[in-house]
Scaffold this active site. Structure first.
Site, PDB file in Angstrom:
ATOM      1  N   ASN A  11     -30.614 -14.627 -68.174  1.00  0.00           N
ATOM      2  CA  ASN A  11     -31.107 -15.852 -67.542  1.00  0.00           C
ATOM      3  C   ASN A  11     -30.473 -15.897 -66.156  1.00  0.00           C
ATOM      4  O   ASN A  11     -29.304 -16.256 -66.006  1.00  0.00           O
ATOM      5  CB  ASN A  11     -30.717 -17.072 -68.365  1.00  0.00           C
ATOM      6  CG  ASN A  11     -31.209 -18.377 -67.760  1.00  0.00           C
ATOM      7  OD1 ASN A  11     -31.811 -18.401 -66.686  1.00  0.00           O
ATOM      8  ND2 ASN A  11     -30.930 -19.481 -68.430  1.00  0.00           N
ATOM      9  N   ARG A  98     -35.533 -14.734 -69.053  1.00  0.00           N
ATOM     10  CA  ARG A  98     -36.079 -16.087 -69.018  1.00  0.00           C
ATOM     11  C   ARG A  98     -36.717 -16.302 -67.650  1.00  0.00           C
ATOM     12  O   ARG A  98     -36.089 -16.101 -66.612  1.00  0.00           O
ATOM     13  CB  ARG A  98     -34.978 -17.121 -69.222  1.00  0.00           C
ATOM     14  CG  ARG A  98     -35.514 -18.549 -69.177  1.00  0.00           C
ATOM     15  CD  ARG A  98     -34.409 -19.556 -68.984  1.00  0.00           C
ATOM     16  NE  ARG A  98     -34.939 -20.926 -68.921  1.00  0.00           N
ATOM     17  CZ  ARG A  98     -34.427 -21.884 -68.184  1.00  0.00           C
ATOM     18  NH1 ARG A  98     -33.378 -21.655 -67.427  1.00  0.00           N
ATOM     19  NH2 ARG A  98     -34.969 -23.083 -68.181  1.00  0.00           N
ATOM     20  N   HIS A 187     -38.931 -26.135 -71.052  1.00  0.00           N
ATOM     21  CA  HIS A 187     -38.084 -26.028 -72.247  1.00  0.00           C
ATOM     22  C   HIS A 187     -38.871 -25.452 -73.419  1.00  0.00           C
ATOM     23  O   HIS A 187     -38.492 -25.636 -74.584  1.00  0.00           O
ATOM     24  CB  HIS A 187     -37.507 -27.389 -72.665  1.00  0.00           C
ATOM     25  CG  HIS A 187     -36.490 -27.956 -71.730  1.00  0.00           C
ATOM     26  ND1 HIS A 187     -36.334 -29.315 -71.534  1.00  0.00           N
ATOM     27  CD2 HIS A 187     -35.577 -27.367 -70.919  1.00  0.00           C
ATOM     28  CE1 HIS A 187     -35.380 -29.535 -70.657  1.00  0.00           C
ATOM     29  NE2 HIS A 187     -34.907 -28.365 -70.266  1.00  0.00           N
ATOM     30  N   ARG A 248     -32.080 -35.964 -62.574  1.00  0.00           N
ATOM     31  CA  ARG A 248     -33.505 -36.174 -62.297  1.00  0.00           C
ATOM     32  C   ARG A 248     -33.912 -37.562 -62.750  1.00  0.00           C
ATOM     33  O   ARG A 248     -33.484 -38.049 -63.796  1.00  0.00           O
ATOM     34  CB  ARG A 248     -34.362 -35.128 -63.001  1.00  0.00           C
ATOM     35  CG  ARG A 248     -34.104 -33.696 -62.566  1.00  0.00           C
ATOM     36  CD  ARG A 248     -35.039 -32.745 -63.286  1.00  0.00           C
ATOM     37  NE  ARG A 248     -34.682 -31.360 -63.044  1.00  0.00           N
ATOM     38  CZ  ARG A 248     -34.523 -30.445 -64.004  1.00  0.00           C
ATOM     39  NH1 ARG A 248     -34.692 -30.779 -65.276  1.00  0.00           N
ATOM     40  NH2 ARG A 248     -34.191 -29.208 -63.707  1.00  0.00           N
ATOM     41  N   GLU A 392     -32.343 -20.386 -77.462  1.00  0.00           N
ATOM     42  CA  GLU A 392     -33.429 -19.814 -76.676  1.00  0.00           C
ATOM     43  C   GLU A 392     -33.272 -18.310 -76.517  1.00  0.00           C
ATOM     44  O   GLU A 392     -34.255 -17.557 -76.534  1.00  0.00           O
ATOM     45  CB  GLU A 392     -33.478 -20.484 -75.303  1.00  0.00           C
ATOM     46  CG  GLU A 392     -33.777 -21.972 -75.356  1.00  0.00           C
ATOM     47  CD  GLU A 392     -33.492 -22.664 -74.037  1.00  0.00           C
ATOM     48  OE1 GLU A 392     -34.411 -22.704 -73.202  1.00  0.00           O
ATOM     49  OE2 GLU A 392     -32.368 -23.161 -73.847  1.00  0.00           O
TER      50      GLU A 392
END
Length: 412
Positions: A11, A98, A187, A248, A392
């Site tokens: 990643n 990813r 996600h 956010r 993940e």
């Protein structure tokens, strides 16, 4: 039965590389680590391995000018003869990457070739902070491990099954068609993993199981899953939409950015920074984007921290209620992500009041935060409630292993 293979999962961020090495098909974790501050005077590497059942960790600080040098150093650590994780780089069968945004083109993980790399680059306009960094990791891996198959797993792919009425925005048709202004969702790898894991633990038929999965971390999203397929999700064209997150803002009146430009004299770049980097829990609490710090502030009587928690939990609750209406019957509500897995207090705040729609939390079971799969609903709750640690990387490793085997078989 295919022989065991070692799969590296990467990643890559703009100044970081997170990695895990798996032995497949058993998903046995051999090593993991992270490299931070690429391009700065001193990068920081934390590397952990399991060698003959013995955990071993190392921390290094050294200059790493770019992703290729960083990946080379990671390979040096994995190949350290004192541990024996790798005896030769050729042992790495494939590398799974990813990639944040696959647009409308990539609906599943794919083997990477030049055409795929060009497409990932073309989608950088949709994810300017992520796709270029993901590409840097891919390019570095292709140079350092030229023998290994490279596979891209897209955060957006799981959500390609959203029906048109769920992904379309009510904007002019030409703008949608020319620029792809629609809900993509993110996600996806996490939601896909925990959905599959939950169905396995409940021993139900995946095609007849409805779930609401809540990935709550520094970034947050909720997804409605029917029969193993995502049918709606809270993040949209970008990861900015939906829940309140660490920095956010989540959902807000679309006129607010226009107000910020016309009345406050802010540039588009300043608005983007304010809504992505300076909002969310950080703005509400005035203290931190870290939920642990906000909980400490709330316990100390800080009213702004208390408000941040209330807003956060309320927004999640609204989405859970909305997706209950969308799905009708919901067999399980699933919490994952750093906050979802480790904050019993936040889970309790979210679930308070959900009893009316059949989601009844067991306060005693909920108090345990041990980082393992567990059910936290009260016996007899019409909708079961689970805490499932996301993985993940294991999902990416599995996709990479399967795709690489298919490529190998097609060549034979």
């Amino acid at each position: 039965m295919p022989e065991p293979r070692k799969i590296l999962v990467i990643n890559a961020g703009s100044s970081s590389i997170k990695y895990r090495l798996y032995l497949m098909p058993d998903s046995a974790l051999l090593a993991k680590g992270s490299l931070e501050r690429i391009g700065e005077e001193e990068a920081y590497i934390r590397h952990e391995e399991m060698a003959d059942g013995r955990p071993c960790s190392r921390v290094e600080q050294l200059p790493i000018p770019d992703h290729k040098r960083g990946l080379n150093r990671i390979m040096d650590l994995l190949g350290d003869p004192s541990l024996g994780i790798l005896h030769d780089l050729e042992e790495i069968y494939a590398v799974g990457h990813r990639v944040v945004h696959g647009g409308e083109r990539f609906v599943e993980s794919v083997a990477i070739d030049e055409e795929v790399m060009k497409a990932i680059e073309s989608h950088s306009v949709l994810a300017p902070l992520h796709n270029p960094a993901n590409l840097a990791g891919i390019r570095a891996a292709r140079e350092v491990l030229p023998h290994a198959c490279q596979v891209a797993a897209f955060d957006t792919a799981f959500h390609h099954t959203l029906p048109e009425y769920a992904y379309r925005y009510a904007v002019p048709e030409g703008i949608y068609e020319e620029h792809g202004l629609r809900r993509y969702g993110f996600h996806g790898t996490s939601h896909r993993y925990v959905a599959g894991r939950t169905v396995g633990l409940m021993e139900t038929d995946p095609e007849n199981t409805n779930l609401i999965t809540a990935h709550l971390g520094n970034g947050c999203s909720v997804t409605a899953v029917r029969g193993g397929l995502s049918i709606d999700t809270s993040m949209g064209f970008t990861p900015l939409e939906g829940l309140v997150m660490g920095t956010r803002c989540g959902d807000l009146d679309p006129a607010i950015p226009l107000f910020m430009v016309s009345q406050l004299g802010m540039s588009s770049a300043e608005v983007d920074r304010a809504l992505n980097k300076e909002s969310g829990l950080l703005a509400l609490s005035g203290r931190s984007n870290d939920m642990r710090e906000i909980l400490r502030g709330k316990d100390a009587g800080d009213r702004r921290c208390e408000l941040a928690l209330e807003v956060f939990a309320y927004r999640v609750k609204k989405y859970v209620g909305a997706y209950k209406a969308v799905l009708g019957q919901v067999h399980a509500l699933v919490f994952t992500g750093g906050i979802g897995e480790h904050s019993s207090q936040v889970r309790a705040m979210i679930c308070r009041g959900l009893e009316a729609i059949g989601m009844v939390l067991d306060d005693g079971l909920n108090l345990v935060d041990d980082g393992v799969d567990r059910e936290v609903s009260r016996e007899g709750s019409p909708t079961r409630i689970w805490v499932i640690p996301t993985n993940e990387e294991a999902r990416i490793a599995s996709d990479t292993y399967e795709i690489t085997l298919q490529c190998e078989q097609s060549i034979q």
